[in-house]
Write a protein that holds these residues in place. Structure first.
Motif, mmCIF file in Angstrom:
data_model
loop_
_atom_site.group_PDB
_atom_site.id
_atom_site.type_symbol
_atom_site.label_atom_id
_atom_site.label_comp_id
_atom_site.label_asym_id
_atom_site.label_seq_id
_atom_site.Cartn_x
_atom_site.Cartn_y
_atom_site.Cartn_z
ATOM 1 N N UNK A 156 10.671 -8.909 -1.820
ATOM 2 C CA UNK A 156 10.857 -7.718 -2.684
ATOM 3 C C UNK A 156 9.728 -6.875 -2.780
ATOM 4 N N UNK A 157 10.046 -5.425 -2.732
ATOM 5 C CA UNK A 157 8.993 -4.633 -2.972
ATOM 6 C C UNK A 157 9.237 -3.298 -3.768
ATOM 7 N N UNK A 158 8.344 -3.046 -4.620
ATOM 8 C CA UNK A 158 8.565 -1.896 -5.434
ATOM 9 C C UNK A 158 7.693 -0.779 -4.716
ATOM 10 N N UNK A 159 8.493 0.122 -4.105
ATOM 11 C CA UNK A 159 7.884 1.208 -3.294
ATOM 12 C C UNK A 159 6.982 2.185 -4.226
ATOM 13 N N UNK A 160 5.967 2.744 -3.886
ATOM 14 C CA UNK A 160 5.348 3.907 -4.770
ATOM 15 C C UNK A 160 4.023 3.205 -5.358
ATOM 16 N N UNK A 161 4.130 1.811 -5.345
ATOM 17 C CA UNK A 161 3.089 1.070 -6.419
ATOM 18 C C UNK A 161 2.070 0.481 -5.263
ATOM 19 N N UNK A 162 2.587 0.177 -4.222
ATOM 20 C CA UNK A 162 1.565 -0.316 -3.312
ATOM 21 C C UNK A 162 2.192 -0.269 -1.820
ATOM 22 N N UNK A 163 1.394 -0.603 -0.836
ATOM 23 C CA UNK A 163 2.019 -0.377 0.488
ATOM 24 C C UNK A 163 2.828 -1.918 0.658
ATOM 25 N N UNK A 164 3.541 -1.858 1.814
ATOM 26 C CA UNK A 164 4.545 -2.960 1.891
ATOM 27 C C UNK A 164 3.786 -4.238 2.007
ATOM 28 N N UNK A 165 4.334 -5.153 1.230
ATOM 29 C CA UNK A 165 3.672 -6.605 1.320
ATOM 30 C C UNK A 165 3.534 -7.048 2.290
ATOM 31 N N UNK A 166 2.474 -7.919 2.655
ATOM 32 C CA UNK A 166 2.058 -8.720 3.973
ATOM 33 C C UNK A 166 3.342 -9.512 4.309
ATOM 34 N N UNK A 167 4.154 -10.151 3.637
ATOM 35 C CA UNK A 167 5.279 -10.752 4.069
ATOM 36 C C UNK A 167 6.294 -9.812 4.684
ATOM 37 N N UNK A 168 6.645 -8.553 4.087
ATOM 38 C CA UNK A 168 7.515 -7.661 4.469
ATOM 39 C C UNK A 168 6.841 -7.167 5.823
ATOM 40 N N UNK A 169 5.768 -6.842 5.994
ATOM 41 C CA UNK A 169 5.232 -6.425 7.513
ATOM 42 C C UNK A 169 5.311 -7.501 8.558
ATOM 43 N N UNK A 211 14.652 -0.163 -8.802
ATOM 44 C CA UNK A 211 13.162 0.369 -8.370
ATOM 45 C C UNK A 211 12.657 -0.473 -7.512
ATOM 46 N N UNK A 212 13.516 -1.444 -6.962
ATOM 47 C CA UNK A 212 12.836 -2.297 -5.846
ATOM 48 C C UNK A 212 13.816 -2.382 -4.539
ATOM 49 N N UNK A 213 13.184 -2.687 -3.493
ATOM 50 C CA UNK A 213 13.555 -2.828 -2.189
ATOM 51 C C UNK A 213 13.948 -4.190 -1.668
ATOM 52 N N UNK A 214 14.804 -4.733 -1.360
ATOM 53 C CA UNK A 214 14.826 -5.837 -0.689
ATOM 54 C C UNK A 214 14.646 -5.680 0.860
ATOM 55 N N UNK A 215 13.777 -6.757 1.670
ATOM 56 C CA UNK A 215 13.747 -6.721 2.868
ATOM 57 C C UNK A 215 13.964 -7.923 3.370
ATOM 58 N N UNK A 216 14.885 -8.178 4.135
ATOM 59 C CA UNK A 216 15.273 -9.815 4.863
ATOM 60 C C UNK A 216 15.431 -9.377 6.311
ATOM 61 N N UNK A 217 15.434 -10.461 7.291
ATOM 62 C CA UNK A 217 15.848 -10.396 8.537
ATOM 63 C C UNK A 217 17.090 -9.826 8.998
ATOM 64 N N UNK A 218 17.270 -9.115 9.909
ATOM 65 C CA UNK A 218 18.409 -8.582 10.343
ATOM 66 C C UNK A 218 19.036 -9.867 11.023
ATOM 67 N N UNK A 219 20.164 -10.267 10.664
ATOM 68 C CA UNK A 219 20.854 -11.307 11.202
ATOM 69 C C UNK A 219 21.895 -10.743 12.493
#
Length: 345
Positions: A156-169, A211-219
């Motif tokens: 989970x990432x709330x854009x605008x508050x900080x860069x993409x989390x390390x796990x998302x990267x 206000x959150x983005x969910x990032x998950x692997x493309x299956x």
């Protein structure tokens, strides 16, 4: 019965919801009910009615893109006002049943259900607690995972508050990934992402209610969905895509995808998907008086992963729940009547 249908609302699925409302109205009239169709977010909330069997019923088209919600605050103010006092609330109290054809936003996250519960109004579908649990995809997946169901890794990432989390990267580096609002339906703003620069662009474009983005692997495997009505899992629907993801445009334009029901899969996979859907339904607090639809996509090894559970799935002519009902041998009016009957328990 006297039935009020609530549709429209304040979410990006407003157009879809109106189309569902008109379809449900036709089915209820065919079954002999009296119907009033209400969009509580509209300037003039009563769209039609009271309608009686034999009356002509219009329809509502779904555009290729979700509607602009630049006036969402106004829509929400109207909706709250309509549902907490005045003539719309009087209509709800006078009805023997309120059929919820609202999708997304307050209609599916538990807001409307909570207001109706406090007002003592009987309505179709799950209650406020189950809707709230299912609506936030990240929290819902956490519940499903804790219950032993297979779910993809998620960040989970709330854009605008900080860069993409390390796990998302890390997920993007291993890529591709899917990025989507953590709390929207109808595949609104779902993107396949192949790079960090693309993820940043998606984050700048997406405006979810949470206000959150969910990032998950493309299956990359096959995609399925399974509806549960009461305690019964309906036949599996396979969604055969011509695009990387099942987005809004593909979902609501006839012919954009192929939806096969019953899915052409081995019996053991059918049973597994139906069992998982029933477990997901129950894990999130949906009872025998409710209905839901669980979406799955398979990984490289063919293992189905639970993506989300929909508390008020679409009821348009091209929606997946009616398609599954047909696969079970039910007509569309049969499905609508069963939903009413469940709520009468």
């Amino acid at each position: 019965m006297r039935v009020v249908i609530l549709c429209g609302g304040e979410s990006p699925e407003r157009d879809v919801s109106r189309a569902s409302g008109w379809s449900v109205a036709r089915a209820l009239l065919e079954r002999g009910h009296e119907v009033v169709l209400v969009d509580p977010a509209a300037a003039v909330p009563v769209l039609a009615g009271p309608l009686t069997p034999g009356d002509a019923v219009d329809g509502s088209a779904v555009g290729k893109e979700p509607p602009s919600l630049s006036n969402r605050r106004q829509l929400r103010e109207r909706m709250h006002t309509a549902l907490t006092g005045g003539p719309v609330l009087d209509l709800l109290h006078d009805a023997e049943m309120v059929f919820l054809a609202l999708h997304g936003g307050w209609g599916e996250d538990g807001h409307v259900q909570a207001l109706l519960e406090m007002a003592g109004v009987r309505f179709t579908g799950a209650g406020s607690a189950a809707c709230s649990a299912a609506w936030h995809k990240g929290r819902a997946q956490a519940v499903l995972g804790a219950a032993g169901l297979p779910v993809p890794e998620r960040v989970l990432w709330r854009p605008g508050t900080y860069e993409a989390p390390q796990d998302a990267q890390r997920l993007v580096a291993a890529g591709p990934v899917v990025a989507k609002p953590v709390a929207d339906g109808s595949s609104v703003s779902v993107h396949r992402v192949d790079s960090l620069s693309q993820l940043a662009r998606v984050a700048a474009e997406v405006h979810s209610g949470e206000g959150e983005l969910l990032v998950e692997p493309f299956l990359p495997g096959r995609e399925f969905t399974v509806a549960v009505v009461g305690d019964q899992a309906l036949p599996v629907v396979e969604i055969e895509l011509t695009t990387p993801v099942f987005d809004y445009t593909a979902k609501y334009q006839p012919g954009a995808v192929s939806e096969v029901c019953p899915a052409r899969i081995p019996d053991d996979l059918t049973s597994r998907l139906q069992e998982l859907a029933l477990r997901a339904h129950r894990a999130l607090g949906f009872g025998g008086d409710a209905y839901s639809r669980t979406d799955f996509r398979c990984d490289t090894g063919g293992e189905p992963m639970c993506l989300e559970v929909n508390a008020l799935p679409g009821m348009t002519a091209t929606s997946l729940l009616p398609r599954a009902a047909i696969g079970a041998g039910w007509t569309y009016p049969d499905l609508v009547q069963r939903i009413i009957d469940l709520a009468m328990r």
